[in-house]
Design an enzyme around this catalytic site. Sequence first.
Site, short mmCIF file in Angstrom:
data_model
loop_
_atom_site.label_atom_id
_atom_site.label_comp_id
_atom_site.label_asym_id
_atom_site.label_seq_id
_atom_site.Cartn_x
_atom_site.Cartn_y
_atom_site.Cartn_z
N ARG A 158 30.62 -10.39 -3.06
CA ARG A 158 32.01 -10.45 -3.53
C ARG A 158 32.35 -9.24 -4.38
NH1 ARG A 158 32.55 -16.18 -6.37
NH2 ARG A 158 34.67 -16.18 -5.60
N TYR B 101 65.34 1.99 -35.87
CA TYR B 101 65.66 0.84 -35.02
C TYR B 101 65.83 1.28 -33.57
CZ TYR B 101 70.47 2.52 -34.82
OH TYR B 101 71.59 3.29 -34.59
N HIS C 83 46.61 -19.04 -2.92
CA HIS C 83 46.96 -17.64 -3.10
C HIS C 83 48.40 -17.48 -3.58
CE1 HIS C 83 48.48 -13.70 -1.62
NE2 HIS C 83 47.33 -13.27 -2.09
N MET D 248 40.65 -7.81 -2.62
CA MET D 248 39.51 -7.17 -1.96
C MET D 248 38.70 -8.22 -1.21
SD MET D 248 38.55 -4.32 -4.82
CE MET D 248 38.72 -5.45 -6.19
N SER E 150 72.24 8.29 -33.72
CA SER E 150 71.85 7.33 -32.68
C SER E 150 71.71 8.10 -31.38
CB SER E 150 72.89 6.22 -32.54
OG SER E 150 72.49 5.31 -31.53
N LYS F 224 34.06 -9.82 -12.85
CA LYS F 224 33.26 -10.93 -12.29
C LYS F 224 31.80 -10.77 -12.67
CE LYS F 224 34.69 -12.46 -8.44
NZ LYS F 224 35.20 -12.07 -7.14
N ARG G 159 36.94 -16.16 -15.41
CA ARG G 159 37.75 -14.99 -15.75
C ARG G 159 38.93 -15.48 -16.57
NH1 ARG G 159 39.74 -13.87 -9.54
NH2 ARG G 159 40.97 -15.76 -9.27
N CYS H 225 70.22 4.09 -28.67
CA CYS H 225 71.12 3.07 -28.10
C CYS H 225 71.28 3.18 -26.60
CB CYS H 225 72.49 3.12 -28.77
SG CYS H 225 73.37 4.68 -28.51
N GLY I 135 42.10 -11.86 -4.87
CA GLY I 135 42.36 -11.89 -3.43
C GLY I 135 42.64 -10.56 -2.79
#
Length: 878
Positions: free
Chosen positions: A95, A850, A455, A106, A763, A25, A339, A830, A104
């Site tokens: 704030r 993979y 909220h 704090m 694997s 902020k 924000r 896997c 919301g």
Amino acid sequence: MKMSEKWVYLFKEGNAKMKSRLGGKGANLAEMTTLDLPIPPGFTLTTKACLEYYNNDKSLPDGCEEQIDRALAETEKMTGKKFGDKKNPLLVSVRSGAPISMPGMMDTVLNLGLTDEVVEGIIESTGDKRFVFDVYRRFIQMFSDIVLKVPLGKFEKVLESVKKEEGAEFDKDISPKGYERIVNEYKSIVKREAKRPFPSDPREQLLLTINAVFESWNNKRAITYRKINNIPDSLGTAVNVQTMVFGNLGEDSATGVAFTRNPADGENHLYGEYLTNAQGEDVVAGIRTPKSIDELKNENFKAYTELAKTCRLLERHYRDTQDVEFTIERFKLWMLQTRTGKRTALAAVKIAVDMVEEGLITKEEALKRVETRQIDMLLHPMIDPKAEVDPVAKGLPASPGAATGRVVFEPEDAVELNKRKEPSILVRFETSPEDIAGMHACEGILTQRGGMTSHAAVVSRAMGKPCIVGCESISVSYAKNEFRVKNLVVKNGDTITLDGVTGRVMMGEVPKVTASLKGEFGKLLGYADEVRRLGVRANADTPEQARVAHGFGAEGIGLCRTEHMFFGEERIRAMREMILTDNIEQRKKALSKLLPMQKEDFKKFFHEMAGLPVIIRTLDPPLHEFLPKKPKQIRELAKEMNIGEDRLVQKISSLSELNPMLGHRGCRLGISYPEITEMQARAIFEAACEVKKEGKEVLAEVMIPVVNEAREFENQKEIVDKVAKNVMSEYGMKIKYMVGIMIELPRACLTADLIAKKAEFFSFGTNDLTQTTFGFSRDDVGKILPDYIEKGILKFDPFQRIDEEGMGDLIKMGIEKGRSTNPKLEIGICGEHGGEPHSIDFCQRAGMNYVSCSPYRVPVARLAAAHAVLRQKEAKNQ
């Protein structure tokens, strides 16, 4: 600490790059100030001041108060107002603002600086008694709740009582005398509950509030939110002290929240809500149902035009969707915050792709903007469009998706049901930050009040949960644990379904459908495919699962468990015949019945994957798993097989093991009963030949499980190769195939160089490898892990995320040793970890080829694999 440490920054002294110091902020207020936008002046106490507050026995660090006084004096100069002055007072908001947004969680105090004397002075200069006492009662209520810890409910009772007496529908309808009475009663409550008068010194008010906001960094809801979102406790919060502007001066004033793009679906238009004659907390608290931002165009065209222009500028500047707070004071627009906008998974994908196509960001930036958990959310069910539904209520669709669960009215009940794996729908009059644990635990959220920026709406979008707000046709009663819709009563425990796309509420369970990779979703995953290096395959036990996986972009099957095919009615009988005979010829005869069934299954896999690799694991579980356990089932099987019940019991007993996970299973079965491996190999290669005969490509990979000794593998590979050669000779064709092992035992990692001399692929079966590395039983570890994680012995569940410190080293050893003797060795994973983002990142760093995961995790794995490459690139550039 040195006196030279800078604890306080004026907005004009910072910029957007200072988030770690000024919080999100504060950094953005500083940035907007440098952009010459209409920002009420103020200053920010740093996150470092917060951390030092806790290190300093909950006291502000040395020199901080003096810096606050200097910043306050500078703010007075900029505004032409004076803090605590009777005639022209400076009022401020205080704030919080952490480096990572925690909406919301704090505390905030508005209208700070008011005292009885200041109030008299403002009334004298403005003549607006209603406005002044409204602001004063708001300040007393917020300050007393947050700083003095006086229960909010005590003030609410007074407010509701006066509204009732005056017949006022909303707070704004209360008379000036009514407000004056409220203020006097509020002060009496403070004196009685806090055991002190309400503070009359503005400087004391400010310092107490700054301390309280620092304290809110460690309140219960903030700690819970950080835990849910993996935000470090060590960041601290900044505190922003900003000149107040007033949206509650009358009908020419307003306050609101706007998004530069729709946070629910990502559409590119200004989206938001506002209230005339109100202050900021009125919008998010749902005290009155707000108006759509589009209506502002008609009420105050100048302010709307300026807001739209400012939002476009901010989005272009930050190159991302912005969530802004604004106030209009006597027709003049003021920007209070910007924000990065929280958004649904659907919106995140659309916005990222749209911004690439608009030339705002690169494809790589788009990939970073979408979290893997958001892709997972997009695969969650939606209401089946073909389903017949009978909505009982309709509200505002705040967050998409569909959810079914039992109605609960208390957040704690949602948490309890979640512990029992039972889905719930949290129904509230309106939610507040205190509800965060229940909101996280439930499947969906329904509120009677509130708008699209309330909220409940903001938090549920961030969590990816379906949410309906402002459903004013329902009447919630906490006292009775029910809500009513006309004559319908829905009680605690009743099942309802929410449609977060349309806002509909239905009784009972409604059919749902899953998502598909279309439009922006498909484009984003296309970007991921351009970046990632890891292949992504799927674990599939049926052709249908293979079809789903292929549709989600799987590049092959990384694990087909053949034993799951044996439980059909005909198959289980033949399997049991094979197990119960002691005669090799009879065993082969029983296996011959299974051969055509297995072959047909494999043909469907090869057809579905169309030339992509298909890894088929030979029989893995111990034989007793295919036999009944209960006396009644044993009697029925004895009769069916025409053998004595005693003999069957004896056979089951002889096959049973004290620790079957480490018993007669996997390659050990194939060594004891080579005919089982022969049958499965024949089924694989006959299927491959027949599919190739149809003109389709086939790539079969045969995986031998539970290998920890090179000679075990060589024994089984010899059987597979011999059968392959015979079958190809019979069909007169050549098939591309590979034979490798599933690594699920530590010794296989230690002797990987010896095994790799003959193996063509490894694997890693990380489910079992986790068991054997930790010595944890996967079936019983649930009794242990919660304590270990809570007490910090383990940071996470190693069955969900690869333990890099222990098992990770074993895997890396296996890879290095394996490739030391076979540089072309194909290596993958896997286990369930193959679809977990942190584990995928490890696989990328470890040099695997993979990952393989469940079909519905394939899109997640594709994005996670791209993220892993981008992280490696960033690490190299640092």
